[in-house]
Design an enzyme around this catalytic site. Structure first.
Site, PDB file in Angstrom:
ATOM      1  N   HIS A  75      67.754  18.981  69.860  1.00 16.51           N
ATOM      2  CA  HIS A  75      68.582  20.107  69.403  1.00 16.51           C
ATOM      3  C   HIS A  75      69.514  20.606  70.518  1.00 16.51           C
ATOM      4  O   HIS A  75      69.758  21.809  70.655  1.00 16.51           O
ATOM      5  CB  HIS A  75      67.712  21.260  68.894  1.00 16.51           C
ATOM      6  CG  HIS A  75      66.877  20.911  67.706  1.00 16.51           C
ATOM      7  ND1 HIS A  75      67.363  20.955  66.410  1.00 16.51           N
ATOM      8  CD2 HIS A  75      65.591  20.497  67.609  1.00 16.51           C
ATOM      9  CE1 HIS A  75      66.409  20.584  65.570  1.00 16.51           C
ATOM     10  NE2 HIS A  75      65.327  20.292  66.279  1.00 16.51           N
ATOM     11  N   ASN A 148      64.604  23.767  59.818  1.00 17.52           N
ATOM     12  CA  ASN A 148      65.623  22.723  59.707  1.00 17.52           C
ATOM     13  C   ASN A 148      66.361  22.881  58.385  1.00 17.52           C
ATOM     14  O   ASN A 148      66.054  23.772  57.594  1.00 17.52           O
ATOM     15  CB  ASN A 148      64.975  21.328  59.769  1.00 17.52           C
ATOM     16  CG  ASN A 148      64.597  20.921  61.178  1.00 17.52           C
ATOM     17  OD1 ASN A 148      65.176  21.385  62.152  1.00 17.52           O
ATOM     18  ND2 ASN A 148      63.620  20.036  61.292  1.00 17.52           N
TER      19      ASN A 148
END
Length: 527
Positions: A75, A148
């Site tokens: 990420h 997510n």
């Protein structure tokens, strides 16, 4: 020409205009000493060497040398914004968490969107899951819902996570993205089929960050004021509508505007077009969990909405851009173990692993006092504990209060009402193999009932277009897994691969140098 520029492009111009009535600040060193000349180093003569006493230069250069902090291992590329969560429906019968206290209550939030496998400078429009993490600043401390844009994940056991991420990142020798690594792992772990199918569907490339849903993904536990608990899942659905990028358009944007998602979010908020998401929960009782047809804590599966309908809770609204990206987005740190009373973890193996991994990586990346960084600080609660010292301790270090517990000097005391919900356990302790817990039924439903014919066609084209670059034996394993889901699924992918393979012959196997052999041979040659 300047009239057509967007707010992100005009940021410097707007900053200057906001300070039009102010005189420029006096330029200083990091220590606050005024600087007389910032354009020329101090030397002994016009052609002489630099002097050590040029503290203006050394102050500037020494800080520059240390500007970068470790990149997130996953990420790394992200965008952030701030706003609020507003309760629209009462769920206090399920949770005593103050964030849900009453209808109309607003809680400040910080949100970070991200891709998963790319580096900090990678493109926003690649085919990759998207992180959608929300930090709620509540009166009982921060609640970090680290989600997510998919309700599922590739694996269900946390011990596989490092290997999974390694397989998706760069080859350790070539430093290239390696389809062999990607598909070898996926084909050896068929529990990945659900997420792989979602990833290569149209939703695998969202149109920016505003047009995708978010999910807590894991199963959590909600506890009410009477100590009654239920399991739950969190969903946040975009109010802007789902929009995805066609493959060709995504590729063009990756070249021409790799920061497309970041730019789109910043400009929307700057223009007053505040993005929002409707927040829902699904609820399952403990009794229902015991008789559920599969493991309700399995992150590779969803809870059917017809059996466990979405219950509306509130709205997430983003109405403020960060003032400084590094301070407020790069240093933002989400931790799934940050849960206020009323929200607790379930036995979800992936969630259990993340409870340790996330705060551990933040302590590495930002330091042991990362929770004192303003964007991470639980500023609506008073932090009172027995943790002291460490690098970058920026507050008063809790003054002269006792630093041990228990003590006799009126220092912070435990609060019984914050005790976690008790769970009875009388089971074997061992390493349970969960590899074959029905990896195909929900994927088959996704393929045959969720997708229409055109979407199935694009899904298979997207998979074959990526799988074609893996070795033939890996292709064979992957196709078998897709065939196990549905014969049509595997047959379509195989037919497309046959065309690709006819155009470009494949090597049977790659040979990799054994670890350390090159250096060992070099060492022997020097004996």
């Amino acid at each position: 020409m300047s009239d057509s520029r967007d707010p992100a492009s005009d940021q410097m111009k707007q900053w200057k205009e906001q300070r039009a009535s102010q005189r420029p600040d006096v330029l200083t060193t990091g220590g606050g000493n005024p600087i007389g000349d910032k354009l020329n180093i101090m030397t002994a003569g016009s052609r002489g060497p630099l002097l050590v006493q040029d503290v203006v230069f050394t102050d500037e250069m020494a800080h520059f040398d240390r500007e970068r902090i470790p990149e997130r291992v996953v990420h790394a590329k992200g965008a952030g914004a701030f706003g609020y969560f507003e309760v629209t429906h009462d769920i206090t019968r399920y949770s005593k968490a103050k964030v849900f206290e009453h209808i109309g209550k607003r809680t400040p939030i910080a949100v970070r969107f991200s891709t998963v496998t790319g580096e900090s400078g990678s493109a926003d429009t690649v085919r990759d899951p998207r992180g959608f993490a929300v930090k709620f600043y509540t009166e009982d401390g921060n609640w970090d819902l680290v989600g997510n844009n998919t309700p599922i994940f590739f694996i269900r056991d946390a011990i596989l996570f490092p290997s999974f991420i390694h397989s998706q990142k760069r080859n350790p020798q070539t430093h290239l993205k390696d389809p062999d690594m990607v598909w070898d792992f996926w084909s050896l772990r068929p529990e990945s089929l659900h997420q792989v199918s979602f990833l290569f569907s149209d939703r695998g490339i969202p149109d920016g960050h505003r047009h995708m849903n978010g999910y807590g993904s894991h199963t959590f536990k909600l506890v009410n004021a009477d100590g009654e608990a239920v399991y739950c899942k969190f969903h946040y659905k975009t109010d802007q509508g789902i929009k995805n990028l066609p493959v060709g358009e995504a590729g063009r944007l990756a070249q021409e505007d790799p920061d497309y998602g970041l730019r789109d979010l910043f400009n929307a908020i700057a223009n007053g077009n505040y993005p929002s998401w409707t927040f829902y929960i699904q609820v399952m009782t403990f009794k229902e969990a015991e008789t559920f047809p599969f493991n309700p804590f399995d992150l590779t599966k969803v809870w059917p909405h017809k059996d466990y309908p979405l219950i509306p809770v509130g709205k997430l609204v983003l109405n403020k851009n960060p003032v400084n990206y590094f301070a407020e987005v790069e240093q933002m740190a989400f931790d799934p173990s940050n849960m206020p009373p009323g929200i607790e973890p379930s036995p979800d193996k992936m969630l259990q692993g993340r409870l340790f991994a996330y705060p551990d990586t933040h302590r590495h990346r930002l330091g042991p006092n990362y929770l004192q960084i303003p964007v991470n600080c639980p500023y609506r609660a008073r932090v009172a504990n027995y943790q002291r010292d460490g690098p970058m301790c920026m507050h008063d270090n809790q003054g002269g209060a006792p630093n041990y517990y228990p003590n006799s000097f009126s220092a912070p005391e435990q609060q019984r009402s914050a005790l976690e919900h008790s769970v009875q356990c009388a089971v074997d302790v061992k390493r349970f193999n969960s590899a074959n817990e029905d990896n195909v039924t929900q994927v088959r439903t996704f393929y045959t009932k969720v997708l229409n014919e055109e979407e199935r066609k694009r899904l298979c084209e997207n998979i074959a277009g990526h799988l074609k670059d893996a070795q033939l034996f890996i292709q064979k394993k992957a196709v078998k897994n897709f065939t196990d889901v549905h014969p049509d699924y595997g047959a379509r992918i195989q037919a497309l691969l046959d065309k690709y393979n006819a155009e470009k012959p494949k090597n049977a196997i790659h040979t990799y140098t054994q670890a350390g052999s090159h250096m060992a041979a070099k060492g022997k040659a020097n004996l």
